[in-house]
Design an enzyme around this catalytic site. Structure first.
Site, PDB file in Angstrom:
ATOM      1  N   SER A 176      -0.742  15.085  15.750  1.00 34.51           N
ATOM      2  CA  SER A 176      -2.303  14.877  15.474  1.00 34.51           C
ATOM      3  C   SER A 176      -3.072  14.297  16.626  1.00 34.51           C
ATOM      4  O   SER A 176      -2.895  14.936  17.709  1.00 34.51           O
ATOM      5  CB  SER A 176      -2.336  14.372  14.171  1.00 34.51           C
ATOM      6  OG  SER A 176      -3.833  14.592  13.826  1.00 34.51           O
ATOM      7  N   ASP A 273      -3.769  25.609  11.271  1.00 33.40           N
ATOM      8  CA  ASP A 273      -3.828  24.187  11.413  1.00 33.40           C
ATOM      9  C   ASP A 273      -4.694  23.726  10.042  1.00 33.40           C
ATOM     10  O   ASP A 273      -6.006  23.823  10.265  1.00 33.40           O
ATOM     11  CB  ASP A 273      -4.013  23.627  12.583  1.00 33.40           C
ATOM     12  CG  ASP A 273      -4.014  22.122  12.571  1.00 33.40           C
ATOM     13  OD1 ASP A 273      -3.007  21.413  12.846  1.00 33.40           O
ATOM     14  OD2 ASP A 273      -5.128  21.354  12.016  1.00 33.40           O
ATOM     15  N   HIS A 340      -0.499  20.253   8.666  1.00 33.81           N
ATOM     16  CA  HIS A 340      -0.908  19.717   9.945  1.00 33.81           C
ATOM     17  C   HIS A 340       0.159  18.505   9.787  1.00 33.81           C
ATOM     18  O   HIS A 340       0.200  17.788   9.160  1.00 33.81           O
ATOM     19  CB  HIS A 340      -2.203  19.093   9.527  1.00 33.81           C
ATOM     20  CG  HIS A 340      -2.699  18.215  10.713  1.00 33.81           C
ATOM     21  ND1 HIS A 340      -3.297  19.024  12.026  1.00 33.81           N
ATOM     22  CD2 HIS A 340      -2.898  16.968  10.724  1.00 33.81           C
ATOM     23  CE1 HIS A 340      -3.734  17.779  12.750  1.00 33.81           C
ATOM     24  NE2 HIS A 340      -3.427  16.801  11.972  1.00 33.81           N
TER      25      HIS A 340
END
Length: 412
Positions: A176, A273, A340
Site C-alpha cells: 500500500s 484494487d 488491497h
C-alpha cells in the site's frame, strides 16, 4: 470531513489482517527504536523516534535481507497530520511493541519457502508521506516533523552494521503506502549495498494510478499535490523523473517514476484494487447519491455499465504498465480479485487456496522472479473469470477495532 481527510483516513485503516494462523503459531517480533535517529533529524510526526522489527536469518539465508515498508495511508494537510500524530500511524509511542510476521515475512519454510530464513525487517510507518518528506511545520502552537526521508536513511544506517552492509541478496518490499515507498526508494536502497549483491525490489498494492474519477475529476492528483507540497517530497524524488515531467509532483505516481528505476522490480497488484476503486475511481465526492454503494459492497451487484467502468479502469492500469511488460528485469503479477495488499497474509501469499494466475501463487511468482528460475509476467483475465479469489472479499470487509488500533479485517 473533507474529501482529502476522508481519503487518508480510510486508507489508514486499510491494512491487511491475517486470519489464517492461530495465536499459538504466530511469529511475534520485538520493536527496535533507532536511538541515533535524532543525529540526522529523523523523527515521527510527533517527534518520537522511528522504529523497525528485525527477525534474524539463519542457515543459508543468514546473509540475505528482506526489508518491508509498512503501509497505512497518508496525511496531506496540517489538520489530518496532527490527528495522525496522536495515533500509531504518526508516533511510535502508540505502536504495539510486538509485530506479527506473516506471509512474505513468515519464518515457516512451507508457507514462505524462498524467504523464511532471511533476515526480515518490518519498517514502521510514522511520517504520513511514504517515507519521502523532509520538512517541519511549526506555527508556534503546533509542531510536526515531516521527516520520512530521514527515517528511511536512519533505519538503513542502523541496519548496515547489523549485517545489511554485507548482504549477498536483498529485497526491498512494501504494501500500500509502503508499496508506493518502494518505487520512491528502490534505486537508493541499491546504493547502500555491496556492488556484488543481488538487490531487487517488490511493490504490493503500491501502483496507485493517476486516474480521473467517474466524474472526470482529478481527485487523487489533487490529494497527492497537497501531500508533496506540505511534506517537501519533490526534492527527494528521482531527479531524472522530476526534470522530465512538466509537473514534477507527478513523479509520486509509479506510472511516471517507473521508467527511471534501474533496479529489478516486481509489481504485485490487483487490477481491481479495492482501495483505488473506492477512493480514486469512485470517491464519495464523485458519487454523492451513493449510486455505486451496492457495487462497492459486492461486485456481483454492479450494473453492466458499472462493470464497463471497472473494466476500463483495469485497462488503464494495464496501459500504464505496457512498457514495463517488456522489461527483461521486471516481474509482474496482476490478478483480478477485489483486494488491497496480498503479500503479508498466508491466505493470499501461499495458502493452499490462495489466489493464482496460470496456476501459480503469488509466493511462487515472486520467488521464481527473484531467483531467476523463470520469467514471471502473470496477467489475469478480466473479472469475473478468476475462481481463485475467494480469500479476497475486500468489498465485504469491515473495519474492526483490535487491541486499540484500527485494522482491516478480511471476511471469509
Amino acid at each position: 470531513m473533507s474529501e482529502a481527510m476522508l481519503f487518508s483516513l480510510l486508507l489508514l485503516m486499510c491494512v491487511p489482517w491475517c486470519i489464517c494462523s492461530s495465536p499459538d503459531d504466530r511469529l511475534l517480533v520485538n520493536m527496535t527504536l533507532v536511538q541515533n535517529a535524532s543525529t540526522i533529524g529523523a523523527y515521527c510526526l510527533d517527534g518520537s523516534l522511528p522504529a523497525y522489527h528485525l527477525h534474524r536469518g539463519f542457515g543459508a539465508g543468514a546473509d540475505n535481507w528482506l526489508l518491508q515498508f509498512e503501509g497505512g495511508g497518508w496525511c496531506n494537510n496540517v489538520a489530518s497530520c496532527l490527528d495522525r500524530a496522536k495515533t500509531h500511524r504518526g508516533s511510535t509511542l502508540y505502536m504495539d511493541k510486538m509485530e506479527v510476521f506473516n506471509g512474505i515475512l513468515s519464518n515457516n519454510a512451507s508457507r514462505n519457502p524462498d524467504f523464511y530464513n532471511w533476515n526480515r525487517v518490518k519498517i514502521r510507518y510514522c511520517d504520513g508521506a511514504s517515507f519521502s518528506g523532509n520538512s517541519i511545520f511549526d506555527n508556534g502552537t503546533s509542531l510536526l516533523y515531516f521527516r520520512g526521508q530521514k527515517i528511511w536513511e536512519a533505519i538503513i544506517l542502523d541496519l548496515l552494521p547489523k549485517g545489511l552492509g554485507d548482504a549477498k541478496k536483498a529485497l526491498l518490499g512494501g504494501c500500500s503506502a509502503g508499496g508506493l515507498a518502494v518505487f520512491l526508494h528502490c534505486d537508493n536502497f541499491t546504493s547502500y549495498l555491496p556492488t556484488n549483491a543481488s538487490v531487487k525490489c517488490f511493490s504490493d498494492a503500491g501502483f496507485f494510478l493517476d486516474a480521473r474519477d467517474i466524474m472526470l475529476n482529478n481527485t487523487v492528483r489533487a490529494f497527492y499535490k497537497n501531500l508533496t507540497s506540505l511534506q517537501g517530497v519533490v526534492d527527494n524524488m528521482d531527479k531524472n523523473c522530476t526534470m522530465s515531467e512538466h509537473d514534477p509532483e507527478l513523479c509520486i505516481f509509479p506510472q511516471y517514476a517507473l521508467q527511471y528505476i534501474r533496479t529489478p522490480l516486481f509489481i504485485l497488484n490487483t487490477a481491481y484494487d479495492v482501495y483505488q476503486f473506492h477512493h480514486i475511481l469512485v470517491p464519495t465526492s464523485a458519487d454523492p447519491h451513493g449510486v455505486w454503494n451496492h457495487c462497492k459492497q459486492n461486485p456481483a451487484a454492479c450494473s453492466p455499465n458499472q462493470i464497463d467502468v471497472l473494466q476500463g479502469f483495469r485497462q488503464e492500469m494495464l496501459n500504464a504498465l505496457r512498457l514495463f511488460m517488456d522489461s527483461r528485469l521486471g516481474g509482474l503479477f496482476i490478478n483480478s480479485c477485489f483486494a488491497h495488499c496480498q503479500s503479508e497474509s498466508e491466505d493470499t501469499w501461499s495458502g493452499a487456496d490462495s489466489p493464482r494466475v496460470n496456476n501459480k501463487t503469488i509466493a511462487e511468482a515472486v520467488g521464481d522472479w527473484y531467483f531467476e528460475r523463470r520469467a514471471t509476467k502473470e496477467i489475469d483475465c478480466a473479472y469475473p473469470c478468476d475462481d481463485t479469489c475467494h480469500n479476497l472479499i475486500g468489498l465485504r470487509s469491515s473495519f474492526k477495532h483490535y487491541n486499540g488500533t484500527s485494522r482491516f479485517e478480511q471476511l471469509t
